[in-house]
Design a protein around this motif. Structure first.
Motif, PDB file in Angstrom:
ATOM      1  N   ALA A 278      17.588  28.490  75.599  1.00 46.12           N
ATOM      2  CA  ALA A 278      16.569  28.946  76.460  1.00 46.12           C
ATOM      3  C   ALA A 278      17.253  29.894  77.273  1.00 46.12           C
ATOM      4  O   ALA A 278      16.624  30.681  77.905  1.00 46.12           O
ATOM      5  N   LEU A 279      18.665  29.716  77.528  1.00 51.49           N
ATOM      6  CA  LEU A 279      19.438  30.798  78.238  1.00 51.49           C
ATOM      7  C   LEU A 279      19.106  32.380  77.601  1.00 51.49           C
ATOM      8  O   LEU A 279      19.113  33.357  78.016  1.00 51.49           O
ATOM      9  N   GLY A 280      19.578  32.004  76.326  1.00 53.66           N
ATOM     10  CA  GLY A 280      19.523  33.279  75.553  1.00 53.66           C
ATOM     11  C   GLY A 280      18.268  34.049  75.371  1.00 53.66           C
ATOM     12  O   GLY A 280      18.025  35.119  75.789  1.00 53.66           O
ATOM     13  N   ALA A 281      17.078  33.225  75.463  1.00 50.35           N
ATOM     14  CA  ALA A 281      15.840  33.668  75.432  1.00 50.35           C
ATOM     15  C   ALA A 281      15.436  34.299  76.997  1.00 50.35           C
ATOM     16  O   ALA A 281      14.831  35.314  76.929  1.00 50.35           O
ATOM     17  N   ALA A 282      16.033  33.778  77.796  1.00 48.01           N
ATOM     18  CA  ALA A 282      15.750  34.310  79.460  1.00 48.01           C
ATOM     19  C   ALA A 282      16.345  35.424  79.419  1.00 48.01           C
ATOM     20  O   ALA A 282      15.863  36.465  80.223  1.00 48.01           O
ATOM     21  N   VAL A 283      17.571  35.510  78.912  1.00 46.12           N
ATOM     22  CA  VAL A 283      18.319  36.874  79.064  1.00 46.12           C
ATOM     23  C   VAL A 283      17.736  37.968  78.573  1.00 46.12           C
ATOM     24  O   VAL A 283      17.717  39.245  79.225  1.00 46.12           O
ATOM     25  N   CYS A 284      16.876  37.892  77.332  1.00 47.20           N
ATOM     26  CA  CYS A 284      16.220  38.815  76.829  1.00 47.20           C
ATOM     27  C   CYS A 284      15.011  39.411  77.767  1.00 47.20           C
ATOM     28  O   CYS A 284      14.336  40.259  77.433  1.00 47.20           O
ATOM     29  N   HIS A 285      14.582  38.602  78.558  1.00 48.35           N
ATOM     30  CA  HIS A 285      13.409  38.941  79.616  1.00 48.35           C
ATOM     31  C   HIS A 285      14.060  39.295  81.121  1.00 48.35           C
ATOM     32  O   HIS A 285      13.222  38.628  82.077  1.00 48.35           O
ATOM     33  N   MET A 286      15.170  39.620  81.205  1.00 52.20           N
ATOM     34  CA  MET A 286      15.814  39.697  82.451  1.00 52.20           C
ATOM     35  C   MET A 286      16.213  41.367  82.414  1.00 52.20           C
ATOM     36  O   MET A 286      17.219  41.810  82.274  1.00 52.20           O
ATOM     37  N   PRO A 287      15.342  42.208  82.817  1.00 50.34           N
ATOM     38  CA  PRO A 287      15.534  43.918  82.624  1.00 50.34           C
ATOM     39  C   PRO A 287      16.466  44.324  83.473  1.00 50.34           C
ATOM     40  O   PRO A 287      17.053  45.478  82.723  1.00 50.34           O
ATOM     41  N   ARG A 288      17.151  43.762  84.675  1.00 48.33           N
ATOM     42  CA  ARG A 288      17.955  44.082  85.502  1.00 48.33           C
ATOM     43  C   ARG A 288      19.290  43.833  84.894  1.00 48.33           C
ATOM     44  O   ARG A 288      20.356  44.113  85.719  1.00 48.33           O
ATOM     45  N   LEU A 289      19.640  42.733  84.009  1.00 53.32           N
ATOM     46  CA  LEU A 289      20.869  41.984  84.031  1.00 53.32           C
ATOM     47  C   LEU A 289      21.950  42.872  83.517  1.00 53.32           C
ATOM     48  O   LEU A 289      21.838  43.400  82.476  1.00 53.32           O
ATOM     49  N   ARG A 290      22.919  42.744  84.300  1.00 46.72           N
ATOM     50  CA  ARG A 290      24.270  43.525  83.806  1.00 46.72           C
ATOM     51  C   ARG A 290      25.110  42.661  83.303  1.00 46.72           C
ATOM     52  O   ARG A 290      26.024  43.062  82.349  1.00 46.72           O
ATOM     53  N   SER A 291      25.645  41.575  83.626  1.00 46.68           N
ATOM     54  CA  SER A 291      26.670  40.821  83.160  1.00 46.68           C
ATOM     55  C   SER A 291      26.086  39.291  83.237  1.00 46.68           C
ATOM     56  O   SER A 291      25.308  38.810  84.018  1.00 46.68           O
ATOM     57  N   VAL A 292      26.575  38.657  82.261  1.00 47.80           N
ATOM     58  CA  VAL A 292      26.507  37.162  82.012  1.00 47.80           C
ATOM     59  C   VAL A 292      28.259  36.744  82.059  1.00 47.80           C
ATOM     60  O   VAL A 292      28.947  37.171  81.075  1.00 47.80           O
ATOM     61  N   ASP A 293      28.449  35.730  82.739  1.00 50.03           N
ATOM     62  CA  ASP A 293      29.889  35.234  82.728  1.00 50.03           C
ATOM     63  C   ASP A 293      29.715  33.883  82.772  1.00 50.03           C
ATOM     64  O   ASP A 293      29.490  33.194  83.856  1.00 50.03           O
ATOM     65  N   ILE A 294      30.247  33.270  81.733  1.00 45.06           N
ATOM     66  CA  ILE A 294      30.427  32.070  81.466  1.00 45.06           C
ATOM     67  C   ILE A 294      31.810  31.369  81.162  1.00 45.06           C
ATOM     68  O   ILE A 294      32.361  31.621  80.323  1.00 45.06           O
ATOM     69  N   GLU A 295      32.265  30.781  82.143  1.00 43.70           N
ATOM     70  CA  GLU A 295      33.911  30.533  82.155  1.00 43.70           C
ATOM     71  C   GLU A 295      34.168  28.894  82.482  1.00 43.70           C
ATOM     72  O   GLU A 295      33.403  28.261  83.210  1.00 43.70           O
ATOM     73  N   ASP A 296      35.121  28.407  81.711  1.00 43.03           N
ATOM     74  CA  ASP A 296      35.625  26.946  81.753  1.00 43.03           C
ATOM     75  C   ASP A 296      34.300  25.894  81.791  1.00 43.03           C
ATOM     76  O   ASP A 296      34.154  25.117  82.373  1.00 43.03           O
ATOM     77  N   VAL A 297      33.431  26.415  80.718  1.00 40.66           N
ATOM     78  CA  VAL A 297      32.202  25.768  80.342  1.00 40.66           C
ATOM     79  C   VAL A 297      32.553  24.956  79.147  1.00 40.66           C
ATOM     80  O   VAL A 297      33.006  25.466  78.153  1.00 40.66           O
ATOM     81  N   GLY A 298      31.886  23.494  79.016  1.00 45.47           N
ATOM     82  CA  GLY A 298      31.904  22.950  77.617  1.00 45.47           C
ATOM     83  C   GLY A 298      30.525  23.052  77.161  1.00 45.47           C
ATOM     84  O   GLY A 298      29.394  22.740  77.648  1.00 45.47           O
ATOM     85  N   PHE A 299      30.568  23.644  75.716  1.00 45.28           N
ATOM     86  CA  PHE A 299      29.398  23.970  74.945  1.00 45.28           C
ATOM     87  C   PHE A 299      29.061  22.669  74.072  1.00 45.28           C
ATOM     88  O   PHE A 299      30.322  22.343  73.332  1.00 45.28           O
ATOM     89  N   THR A 300      28.139  22.046  74.159  1.00 45.24           N
ATOM     90  CA  THR A 300      27.856  20.813  73.322  1.00 45.24           C
ATOM     91  C   THR A 300      27.097  21.059  71.987  1.00 45.24           C
ATOM     92  O   THR A 300      26.293  21.958  72.105  1.00 45.24           O
ATOM     93  N   GLY A 301      27.447  20.467  70.976  1.00 40.52           N
ATOM     94  CA  GLY A 301      26.682  20.563  69.665  1.00 40.52           C
ATOM     95  C   GLY A 301      26.910  22.005  69.298  1.00 40.52           C
ATOM     96  O   GLY A 301      28.005  22.595  69.336  1.00 40.52           O
ATOM     97  N   ASP A 302      25.643  22.778  68.810  1.00 41.06           N
ATOM     98  CA  ASP A 302      25.749  24.051  68.563  1.00 41.06           C
ATOM     99  C   ASP A 302      25.308  24.785  69.507  1.00 41.06           C
ATOM    100  O   ASP A 302      24.458  26.035  69.196  1.00 41.06           O
ATOM    101  N   ALA A 303      25.707  24.942  70.539  1.00 37.47           N
ATOM    102  CA  ALA A 303      25.133  25.370  71.817  1.00 37.47           C
ATOM    103  C   ALA A 303      25.502  27.152  71.613  1.00 37.47           C
ATOM    104  O   ALA A 303      24.563  27.736  72.073  1.00 37.47           O
ATOM    105  N   VAL A 304      26.702  27.301  71.507  1.00 35.48           N
ATOM    106  CA  VAL A 304      27.047  28.686  71.286  1.00 35.48           C
ATOM    107  C   VAL A 304      26.310  29.240  70.058  1.00 35.48           C
ATOM    108  O   VAL A 304      25.988  30.645  70.347  1.00 35.48           O
ATOM    109  N   SER A 305      26.196  28.888  68.954  1.00 36.08           N
ATOM    110  CA  SER A 305      25.407  29.204  67.887  1.00 36.08           C
ATOM    111  C   SER A 305      23.751  29.447  68.494  1.00 36.08           C
ATOM    112  O   SER A 305      23.146  30.483  67.975  1.00 36.08           O
ATOM    113  N   ALA A 306      23.554  28.628  69.214  1.00 33.44           N
ATOM    114  CA  ALA A 306      21.886  28.693  69.678  1.00 33.44           C
ATOM    115  C   ALA A 306      21.958  29.712  70.592  1.00 33.44           C
ATOM    116  O   ALA A 306      20.687  30.334  70.488  1.00 33.44           O
ATOM    117  N   LEU A 307      22.833  30.090  71.440  1.00 35.74           N
ATOM    118  CA  LEU A 307      22.869  31.077  72.181  1.00 35.74           C
ATOM    119  C   LEU A 307      22.791  32.250  71.442  1.00 35.74           C
ATOM    120  O   LEU A 307      22.087  33.459  71.882  1.00 35.74           O
TER     121      LEU A 307
END
Length: 208
Positions: free
Chosen positions: A140-169
Motif C-alpha cells: 500500500a505504501l509503494g502504491a501511495a508513493v506513486c501518487h505523491m507528486p511532491r515527495l522528495r524522500s522516503v526514509d525507513i530506519e530501524d524497521v522490521g519488515f515482515t514476510g515479503d514486505a520489501v519485495s511487495a514494496l
C-alpha cells in the motif's frame, strides 16, 4: 495567537481520557493558534490515544478544527502505536492537514489504512523509524508513493519488515509511476528471518 510551533514532551495522561475530553483539550488552542501552527511534535506522550491525536489534528466529536498551515508532524515514542496511525489516518482522510509536508513517525506500526491515506497527499518527506511494516502495508505504501507528486524522500530506519514486505514494496514501486521529485529512498532495517539484501536492492532499482 501567532503560535507556529508546539512541542509536547514527556507528557503522562490517564489512559481513560475520552473523546469529548480530548476535544476540550484541543480547543485550548485558539483559532488563531490553530491557523498559524506549522510544526507539531508529540514525543514521549504516555496515554495519548487515537481520540487525543485525532482531536489535536482537527478531528473532534462535534466537527472539524483543521490545522491549515501545519507542515511538520513528529509523533511517536510512548504514544500507542496503533492509536497514532489511526489518529493521523482520520485527519488525512478528512482533509484536516492540507499543508502537511513532513511526517516523522517513531515507533509507529504503518498499517494499510495509514499508507492509503497518504496517497495523493502533498508530502515531501516521509520518515518511519522503530516500527514494523507488514507485506500488505508495504504494498500500500509503494502504491501511495506513486501518487505523491511532491515527495522528495522516503526514509525507513530501524524497521522490521515482515514476510515479503520489501519485495511487495519494490513490486508496487515498479508497477507504478514513481514521482520525478523523489530523489532519496533509504531502507535501514531488518527482515524477520531473512537478510533482505536482494530485496532492498530491488526497492532501490524500482525507485530510480
Amino acid at each position: 495567537p501567532r503560535l507556529t510551533a508546539l512541542e509536547v514532551l514527556d507528557l503522562s495522561l490517564p489512559s481513560d481520557v475520552n473523546s469529548k475530553q480530548w476535544a476540550a483539550i484541543a480547543r485550548g488552542l485558539s483559532p488563531g493558534a490553530r491557523a498559524s501552527l506549522r510544526l507539531l511534535s508529540l514525543e514521549h506522550c504516555e496515554g495519548m490515544n487515537r481520540d487525543g491525536l485525532a482531536a489535536l489534528l482537527g478531528v473532534t466529536h462535534d466537527g472539524l478544527a483543521p490545522l491549515p498551515a501545519l507542515r511538520v508532524l513528529i509523533a511517536g515514542s510512548e504514544m500507542d502505536s496503533s492509536a497514532t496511525a489511526e489518529g493521523l489516518t482520520a485527519a488525512l482522510r478528512r482533509g484536516c492537514l492540507p499543508s502537511l509536508r513532513v511526517v516523522d513517525l517513531r515507533r509507529v506500526r504503518l498499517d494499510v489504512g495509514l499508507a492509503e491515506a497518504l496517497r495523493g497527499s502533498g508530502l515531501e518527506e516521509l520518515e518511519l523509524s522503530s516500527g514494523d511494516v507488514s507485506e500488505a502495508a508495504a504494498a500500500a505504501l509503494g502504491a501511495a508513493v506513486c501518487h505523491m507528486p511532491r515527495l522528495r524522500s522516503v526514509d525507513i530506519e530501524d524497521v522490521g519488515f515482515t514476510g515479503d514486505a520489501v519485495s511487495a514494496l519494490a513490486a508496487a514501486l515498479a508497477a507504478g509511476a514513481v514521482p520525478r521529485s523523489l530523489s532519496q529512498v533509504c531502507l535501514r532495517g531488518w527482515m524477520h528471518g531473512r537478510a533482505g539484501e536482494a530485496e532492498a536492492n530491488a526497492v532501490a532499482a524500482a525507485a530510480e
